[in-house]
Design an enzyme around this catalytic site. Structure first.
Site, PDB file in Angstrom:
ATOM      1  CG  MET A   1      -1.873  -1.132   1.171  1.00 54.44           C
ATOM      2  SD  MET A   1      -3.145  -0.954   2.033  1.00 54.44           S
ATOM      3  CE  MET A   1      -2.619  -0.564   3.773  1.00 54.44           C
TER       4      MET A   1
ATOM      5  CG  HIS B   1       8.389   0.235   6.054  1.00 55.15           C
ATOM      6  ND1 HIS B   1       8.557  -1.021   6.121  1.00 55.15           N
ATOM      7  CD2 HIS B   1       7.148   0.454   6.382  1.00 55.15           C
ATOM      8  CE1 HIS B   1       7.570  -1.852   6.308  1.00 55.15           C
ATOM      9  NE2 HIS B   1       6.457  -0.922   6.439  1.00 55.15           N
TER      10      HIS B   1
ATOM     11  N   GLY C   1      10.893  -2.871   5.470  1.00 53.53           N
ATOM     12  CA  GLY C   1      10.331  -4.057   5.570  1.00 53.53           C
ATOM     13  C   GLY C   1       9.706  -4.405   4.098  1.00 53.53           C
ATOM     14  CG  HIS C   2       6.855  -1.954   2.259  1.00 55.76           C
ATOM     15  ND1 HIS C   2       6.640  -0.912   2.769  1.00 55.76           N
ATOM     16  CD2 HIS C   2       5.586  -2.514   2.414  1.00 55.76           C
ATOM     17  CE1 HIS C   2       5.340  -0.710   3.372  1.00 55.76           C
ATOM     18  NE2 HIS C   2       4.874  -1.754   3.050  1.00 55.76           N
TER      19      HIS C   2
ATOM     20  CE  LYS D   1       3.606  -4.402  11.360  1.00 56.93           C
ATOM     21  NZ  LYS D   1       2.596  -3.857  10.625  1.00 56.93           N
ATOM     22  CG  ASP D   2       0.406  -7.291   7.465  1.00 56.34           C
ATOM     23  OD1 ASP D   2      -0.331  -6.420   8.086  1.00 56.34           O
ATOM     24  OD2 ASP D   2       1.756  -6.681   7.327  1.00 56.34           O
TER      25      ASP D   2
ATOM     26  CB  SER E   1       2.988   2.601   6.057  1.00 55.80           C
ATOM     27  OG  SER E   1       3.434   1.708   5.135  1.00 55.80           O
TER      28      SER E   1
HETATM   29  P1  AMP Z   1       1.444  -2.911   3.413  1.00 57.67           P
HETATM   30  O1  AMP Z   1       1.907  -1.888   2.523  1.00 57.67           O
HETATM   31  O2  AMP Z   1       1.280  -2.481   4.928  1.00 57.67           O
HETATM   32  O3  AMP Z   1       0.079  -3.479   2.947  1.00 57.67           O
HETATM   33  O4  AMP Z   1       2.300  -4.031   3.363  1.00 57.67           O
HETATM   34  C1  AMP Z   1       2.590  -4.554   2.164  1.00 57.67           C
HETATM   35  C2  AMP Z   1       3.415  -5.988   2.555  1.00 57.67           C
HETATM   36  O5  AMP Z   1       4.884  -5.680   3.218  1.00 57.67           O
HETATM   37  C3  AMP Z   1       2.562  -6.941   3.256  1.00 57.67           C
HETATM   38  O6  AMP Z   1       3.050  -8.183   2.887  1.00 57.67           O
HETATM   39  C4  AMP Z   1       3.218  -6.781   4.737  1.00 57.67           C
HETATM   40  O7  AMP Z   1       3.347  -8.040   5.567  1.00 57.67           O
HETATM   41  C5  AMP Z   1       4.746  -6.551   4.427  1.00 57.67           C
HETATM   42  N1  AMP Z   1       5.120  -5.667   5.558  1.00 57.67           N
HETATM   43  C6  AMP Z   1       4.992  -4.670   6.152  1.00 57.67           C
HETATM   44  N2  AMP Z   1       5.889  -4.221   7.184  1.00 57.67           N
HETATM   45  C7  AMP Z   1       6.579  -5.411   7.146  1.00 57.67           C
HETATM   46  C8  AMP Z   1       7.785  -5.397   8.155  1.00 57.67           C
HETATM   47  N3  AMP Z   1       7.915  -4.584   8.996  1.00 57.67           N
HETATM   48  N4  AMP Z   1       8.667  -6.464   7.789  1.00 57.67           N
HETATM   49  C9  AMP Z   1       8.329  -7.361   6.682  1.00 57.67           C
HETATM   50  N5  AMP Z   1       7.263  -7.201   6.044  1.00 57.67           N
HETATM   51  C10 AMP Z   1       6.576  -6.086   6.271  1.00 57.67           C
END
Ligand code: AMP
Length: 279
Positions: free
Chosen positions: A28, A32, A34-35, A147-148, A184
């Site tokens: 989304m 960072h 993680g992404h 994380k999710d 985020s």
């Molecule tokens: P989001 O942008 O929050 O929808 O996350 C996109 C992807 O990045 C999802 O698969 C999340 O699980 C992963 N993600 C978000 N934060 C982290 C993190 N701190 N470490 C590893 N993966 C992450």
């Protein structure tokens, strides 16, 4: 790196990579480390990495942060390029949900507890968009973060249930040096809540240490995490749960399998999640 908007453009750009040569990382945005860890893993798995940035209205409740979700398109494009992304897909809402759109994925038992209980409809929205994204990109592997954890399990289940020809890969949680899981939504935290939020990772870390010392009782591990977080007076606990990591059923020491300790806690208006999987 190519930036594309429409499904048609995406399909054209990816045509030469059909046949399993594509790794896909849906996000989304407001990216960072993680992404980008998922994107870098993609470069090790396939010759072409596709990332998407789409803030999916279907997975937000009416009182949630859809309209104020943080955005940084230029910064995100730079981070994607640095992480080895070959195609960045930024669809418009109208492209994924055109006028008249009405078909959805209905998730099952895995989506019931934890975040599913506090966010009704959330995982149907996640599953629907992930299915649409997977069909458009048609990757050999799609990479998600642990994380999710519940989202990862819901997606894995959907891929199995629909026999989608894609491998789902779950990658470790990336944390700030002080332990806070990267998100985020951390951008919403004021300075004081940013410090308070450290109790989440500290409590999970302690549970992990107790597990390593031989503690196996899910309720004992869970209640200690809850007590530690509760002791931080400003933490508004949504849930602290111990569940079987694969079925997401309430953990029972007599049922073998990995144990998930998962937390969702609000600091002010910011809802944070974190988890650890033991064993
Ligand atoms: P989001 O942008 O929050 O929808 O996350 C996109 C992807 O990045 C999802 O698969 C999340 O699980 C992963 N993600 C978000 N934060 C982290 C993190 N701190 N470490 C590893 N993966 C992450």
């Amino acid at each position: 790196m190519r930036i594309v908007r429409t499904v048609a453009e995406l399909r054209e750009v990816l045509a030469p990579f059909r046949g399993g040569g594509v790794a896909f990382v849906p996000t989304m945005g407001f990216l960072h480390a993680g992404h980008t860890s998922l994107m870098r893993e993609g470069t090790r798995r396939a010759g072409m990495v596709v990332a998407s940035i789409f803030v999916n209205p279907l997975q937000f409740g009416p009182k949630e942060d859809l309209s104020r979700y943080p955005r940084d398109p230029e910064g995100d494009a730079r981070k994607c390029e640095e992480a080895g992304v070959g195609v960045l897909w930024c669809p418009e809402v109208e492209d994924l949900y055109p006028e008249g759109f009405q078909t959805r994925v209905v998730t099952g038992e895995l989506a019931g507890p934890l975040c599913g209980r506090s966010r009704p409809g959330h995982f149907d929205g996640v599953a629907t968009v992930v299915l649409k994204l997977l069909l458009a990109v048609a990757p050999g592997v799609a990479i998600f973060g642990r994380k999710d954890w519940q989202q990862l399990r819901v997606v894995e289940r959907m891929v199995e249930d629909f026999a989608l020809p894609v491998q789902i890969l779950g990658m470790p949680i990336v944390r700030e040096p002080d332990g806070l899981a990267m998100s985020s939504r951390n951008a919403y935290l004021g300075a004081e809540d940013r410090v308070r939020a450290l109790v989440l990772s500290a409590a999970l870390r302690e549970a992990e240490a107790r597990w390593r010392r031989g503690e196996r009782d899910p309720e004992s591990l869970r209640s200690r995490v809850e007590a530690m977080i509760g002791a931080e007076g400003r933490a508004d606990i949504d849930y602290v749960e111990a569940r079987h990591a694969l079925t997401l059923r309430v953990a029972d020491a007599t049922v073998p399998g990995p144990l998930l300790l998962a937390v969702a806690v609000k600091f002010g208006t910011t809802r944070l999640i974190d988890n650890v999987v033991l064993g």
